[in-house]
Design an enzyme around this catalytic site. Structure first.
Site, PDB file in Angstrom:
ATOM      1  N   ASP A 133     -36.953 -13.801  16.596  1.00 39.87           N
ATOM      2  CA  ASP A 133     -38.148 -13.317  15.910  1.00 39.87           C
ATOM      3  C   ASP A 133     -38.492 -11.884  16.345  1.00 39.87           C
ATOM      4  O   ASP A 133     -39.605 -11.626  16.786  1.00 39.87           O
ATOM      5  CB  ASP A 133     -39.296 -14.300  16.241  1.00 39.87           C
TER       6      ASP A 133
ATOM      7  N   GLU B  65     -35.475 -20.354  24.571  1.00 36.82           N
ATOM      8  CA  GLU B  65     -35.581 -21.376  23.529  1.00 36.82           C
ATOM      9  C   GLU B  65     -34.259 -21.761  22.890  1.00 36.82           C
ATOM     10  O   GLU B  65     -34.142 -21.801  21.660  1.00 36.82           O
ATOM     11  CB  GLU B  65     -36.573 -20.927  22.447  1.00 36.82           C
TER      12      GLU B  65
ATOM     13  N   ASN C  37     -42.486 -22.634  26.336  1.00 30.88           N
ATOM     14  CA  ASN C  37     -43.272 -21.912  25.333  1.00 30.88           C
ATOM     15  C   ASN C  37     -43.950 -22.953  24.445  1.00 30.88           C
ATOM     16  O   ASN C  37     -43.261 -23.811  23.886  1.00 30.88           O
ATOM     17  CB  ASN C  37     -42.357 -21.061  24.442  1.00 30.88           C
TER      18      ASN C  37
ATOM     19  N   TYR D  23     -47.035 -23.817  21.355  1.00 33.00           N
ATOM     20  CA  TYR D  23     -47.921 -23.247  20.331  1.00 33.00           C
ATOM     21  C   TYR D  23     -48.878 -24.296  19.761  1.00 33.00           C
ATOM     22  O   TYR D  23     -49.142 -24.310  18.566  1.00 33.00           O
ATOM     23  CB  TYR D  23     -47.062 -22.572  19.250  1.00 33.00           C
TER      24      TYR D  23
ATOM     25  N   TYR E 132     -48.810 -23.310  15.708  1.00 30.20           N
ATOM     26  CA  TYR E 132     -47.831 -23.901  14.789  1.00 30.20           C
ATOM     27  C   TYR E 132     -48.082 -25.392  14.582  1.00 30.20           C
ATOM     28  O   TYR E 132     -47.719 -25.945  13.555  1.00 30.20           O
ATOM     29  CB  TYR E 132     -46.396 -23.690  15.293  1.00 30.20           C
TER      30      TYR E 132
ATOM     31  N   GLU F 199     -44.848 -18.691  27.118  1.00 38.13           N
ATOM     32  CA  GLU F 199     -45.402 -18.184  25.849  1.00 38.13           C
ATOM     33  C   GLU F 199     -46.503 -19.124  25.390  1.00 38.13           C
ATOM     34  O   GLU F 199     -46.318 -20.341  25.393  1.00 38.13           O
ATOM     35  CB  GLU F 199     -44.337 -18.131  24.733  1.00 38.13           C
TER      36      GLU F 199
ATOM     37  N   TRP G 116     -48.036 -14.814  24.913  1.00 37.30           N
ATOM     38  CA  TRP G 116     -47.175 -14.208  23.902  1.00 37.30           C
ATOM     39  C   TRP G 116     -48.062 -13.489  22.919  1.00 37.30           C
ATOM     40  O   TRP G 116     -48.860 -14.121  22.298  1.00 37.30           O
ATOM     41  CB  TRP G 116     -46.342 -15.284  23.184  1.00 37.30           C
TER      42      TRP G 116
ATOM     43  N   LYS H  55     -49.044 -11.543  17.502  1.00 35.71           N
ATOM     44  CA  LYS H  55     -49.611 -12.311  18.622  1.00 35.71           C
ATOM     45  C   LYS H  55     -49.956 -11.430  19.811  1.00 35.71           C
ATOM     46  O   LYS H  55     -50.308 -11.926  20.881  1.00 35.71           O
ATOM     47  CB  LYS H  55     -48.658 -13.428  19.050  1.00 35.71           C
TER      48      LYS H  55
HETATM   49  C1  BDP Z   1     -41.121 -18.324  20.155  1.00 33.31           C
HETATM   50  C2  BDP Z   1     -40.133 -17.243  20.466  1.00 33.31           C
HETATM   51  C3  BDP Z   1     -40.686 -15.841  20.253  1.00 33.31           C
HETATM   52  C4  BDP Z   1     -41.473 -15.787  18.966  1.00 33.31           C
HETATM   53  C5  BDP Z   1     -42.644 -16.748  19.100  1.00 33.31           C
HETATM   54  C6  BDP Z   1     -43.548 -16.736  17.859  1.00 33.31           C
HETATM   55  O1  BDP Z   1     -39.641 -17.360  21.778  1.00 33.31           O
HETATM   56  O2  BDP Z   1     -39.633 -14.901  20.248  1.00 33.31           O
HETATM   57  O3  BDP Z   1     -41.895 -14.494  18.626  1.00 33.31           O
HETATM   58  O4  BDP Z   1     -42.151 -18.045  19.258  1.00 33.31           O
HETATM   59  O5  BDP Z   1     -43.306 -17.518  16.953  1.00 33.31           O
HETATM   60  O6  BDP Z   1     -40.434 -19.315  19.473  1.00 33.31           O
HETATM   61  O7  BDP Z   1     -44.457 -15.915  17.800  1.00 33.31           O
END
Ligand code: BDP
Length: 596
Positions: free
Chosen positions: A160, A412, A465, A467, A471, A503, A548, A567
């Site tokens: 990404d 990842e 990491n 989210y 997400y 992250e 992140w 982000k």
């Molecule tokens: C993680 C990745 C990172 C992405 C981030 C995202 O390690 O590189 O930029 O998510 O989705 O999966 O912002």
């Protein structure tokens, strides 16, 4: 690999500036063989993608050529002469006049060639560098080139961030004596108040090795001799996070009283250790605060820039952070040196990113189209070979940086599929063999929770990491909090190792506001981070939090991204969002031993 330096016996010429530049669309024959037929010029260091208005250049897939004339200083007769490129992303080939002198794969690590036999002191030569940006199922990071119906090529990839290309870092010409220091390895330890500096020196010929260690005032604190030595520093001043202290080591090769070569390097005396669920620096528990970063700025792309280097470290200090991860590739050596000098702790990561077929629909399609290496069938032998090379070259370059406290060998990757443990186990072993002194980790992806991940058992520190709230559980921070805490406790119970959230974050458009938990607003980003912090503070095994991302950064196009990934705690031009102020409150309090 030693960084080129001016020393008592070595000279260094910087070759940065505007070079002739041409894009290879198949119509160039042997572009190195004569003056490039072009009106374009490109700066070194810089990505070339965003410099020109022509989309064909920005989206070019394949080789581009850089060229300039170089005059060898006339005083270099009798010396070895070396050309050194700090990076060519992703593959580089170097010609001196008509002769290919070196070829290198891997876009973020340096390479060099001894060109003594091809040049003359005082005379000019034509230096041509080809740079190829193609990513394939066998490269690290992986990618796939698609042939479009209209004849264009399109580079697909799983990571990404934008596939910036070009000569991202400096190019150098340096002189060195024939009998010279070719490598130095420094490992430090502490016994009571005495610092131990263990040195290993490799040379290109027979000579006595003489070592002198000076403190920051220039006073000699220890001396030694021999290819392997231990220098003892009484009443040592340690390199500490937030309070760097660097000794100067001079390595000399001596023959009958004559100094043949001298090489200087900074030495920070410190120890790193994982004990139980703690991460210890100098025997004290360390809690990481900071960011995953990127090398990414407007116009220059991934081109190194000392102004942004200084400013980014200023902002890291302003916000109270003590660390960052070089997500998702090794950063410029200037960055590592600066971290050494300013006491910032670094998790140093290879460019093994995107070794995962399962993230998002489009990417899965791309990867299944790829087949073989890196695809659903598993990680192929060629990718493993490239991965090993990345680990070897990263450690060779960065092993002497006191700021580097841990290696991250991948970000990842797929660690759910059968066989991924077989792929990773030897890579962990290789890393430990190359550097037995630092913990080794990789960064785990959300789809591989503790009972699913096949690779976390090899890691010294669990880096994940997550989210929740972005997400998944999007906008529902109450549910996200429950899920996050449950997962962290799962890791804690199953592994009992220290854990770092490498992250967590939310895309945020500066200037978007809401009184409710509305994703994309500045308040939501701050509230989401705050929720994570509440949870971290309840889980004993947590030893760090890296948001992140430090700043917004460019990505490939896609419906998930609005002019890149947003982000960042800072915008791409480094303006603070509301979250930056909230982080500052928490991290300066942690730094100063207050409660936020
Ligand atoms: C993680 C990745 C990172 C992405 C981030 C995202 O390690 O590189 O930029 O998510 O989705 O999966 O912002």
């Amino acid at each position: 690999m030693l960084k080129p330096k001016t020393t008592a016996t070595r000279e260094l010429v910087n070759l940065d500036g505007l070079w002739r530049f041409a894009v290879d669309t198949g119509d160039l024959t042997d572009p190195w063989a004569s003056t490039l037929d072009t009106t374009l010029e490109a700066p070194v260091p810089s990505s070339y993608n965003d410099l020109f208005t022509d989309a064909k250049i920005r989206d070019h897939v394949g080789w581009v050529w850089y060229q300039r004339t170089v005059r060898v200083p006339r005083g270099w007769a009798g010396e070895r002469i070396v050309v050194r490129l700090d990076a060519a992303t992703h593959e580089g080939v170097v010609y001196v006049d008509d002769v290919e002198v070196v070829r290198h794969e891997g876009g973020y690590l340096p390479f060099e060639a001894d060109i003594t036999d091809h040049v003359t002191a005082g005379a000019e030569f034509r230096l041509t560098v080809g740079v190829n940006n193609v990513l394939t199922p066998d490269t690290v990071p992986p990618g796939l080139v698609k042939d479009l119906p209209d004849g264009r090529k399109q580079q697909g990839y799983m990571h990404d961030f934008y596939n910036y290309s070009g000569l991202h870092r400096s190019v150098w010409l340096y002189s060195a004596p024939a009998t010279r220091v070719t490598d130095v390895t420094v490992v430090t330890d502490v016994e009571g108040t005495t610092g131990l500096v263990r040195t290993g020196v490799e040379t290109s010929g027979e000579a006595e090795v003489r070592l002198t260690l000076r403190d920051e005032q220039g006073a000699v604190v220890a001396t030694g001799t021999g290819a392997e030595a231990t220098l003892e520093v009484a009443d040592v001043r340690l390199w500490q996070p937030g309070a760097a202290y660097l000794y100067d080591l001079t390595v000399e090769l001596v023959d009958g009283g004559t100094v043949l070569d001298a090489y200087d390097l900074h030495v920070g005396v410190r120890t790193v250790e994982v004990r139980g669920n703690q991460f210890l620096i100098n025997g004290e528990p360390f809690y990481f605060t900071g960011f995953g970063k990127h090398e990414d700025i407007a116009v220059k792309g991934k081109g190194h820039d000392n102004a942004f280097l200084v400013h980014d470290f200023e902002l890291i200090d302003w916000i109270g952070a003590n660390s960052f991860r070089t997500s998702h590739y090794p950063y410029a050596e200037e960055v590592m040196d600066y971290a050494d000098r300013h006491g910032i702790v670094v998790i140093d990561e290879t460019s093994a990113v995107g070794l995962n077929s399962r993230i998002s629909g489009g990417i899965a399609d791309l990867m299944s189209a790829m087949g073989g290496g890196g695809g659903e069938e598993g990680f192929g032998p060629k990718m493993a070979e490239a991965h090993r090379r990345e680990i070897r070259e990263l450690i060779a370059r960065d092993k002497n940086h006191p700021s580097v406290v841990m290696w991250s060998i991948a970000n990842e990757p797929d660690t759910m599929a059968e066989g991924t443990d077989d792929y990773f186990e030897p890579l962990f072993a290789l890393t430990r063999e190359l550097d037995p002194t630092r913990p080794v980790t990789f960064v785990n992806v959300m789809m591989a929770p503790p009972n699913v991940c096949r690779v976390s058992k090899f890691a010294d520190v669990i880096c994940i990491n997550r989210y929740y709230g972005w997400y998944v559980d999007t906008g529902d921070l109450a549910t996200a909090e429950v899920h996050l805490e449950a997962e962290l406790r799962g890791w804690e119970q199953m592994y009992g190792k220290p854990m770092i959230m490498t992250e967590y974050g939310a895309d945020t458009i500066p200037g978007f506001h809401s009184v409710w938990d509305q994703p994309w607003t500045e308040e939501f980003q701050a509230n989401l981070l705050d929720m994570y912090h509440r949870v971290f503070d309840r889980v004993d095994a947590m030893v760090g939090e890296q948001v992140w991302n430090f700043a917004d950064f460019q990505t490939s196009v896609g419906i998930f991204r609005v002019d890149g990934n947003k982000k960042g705690a800072f915008t791409r031009d480094r303006k603070p969002k509301a979250a930056a102020h909230a982080l500052r409150k928490r991290w300066t309090a942690l730094r100063d031993g207050r409660t936020a």
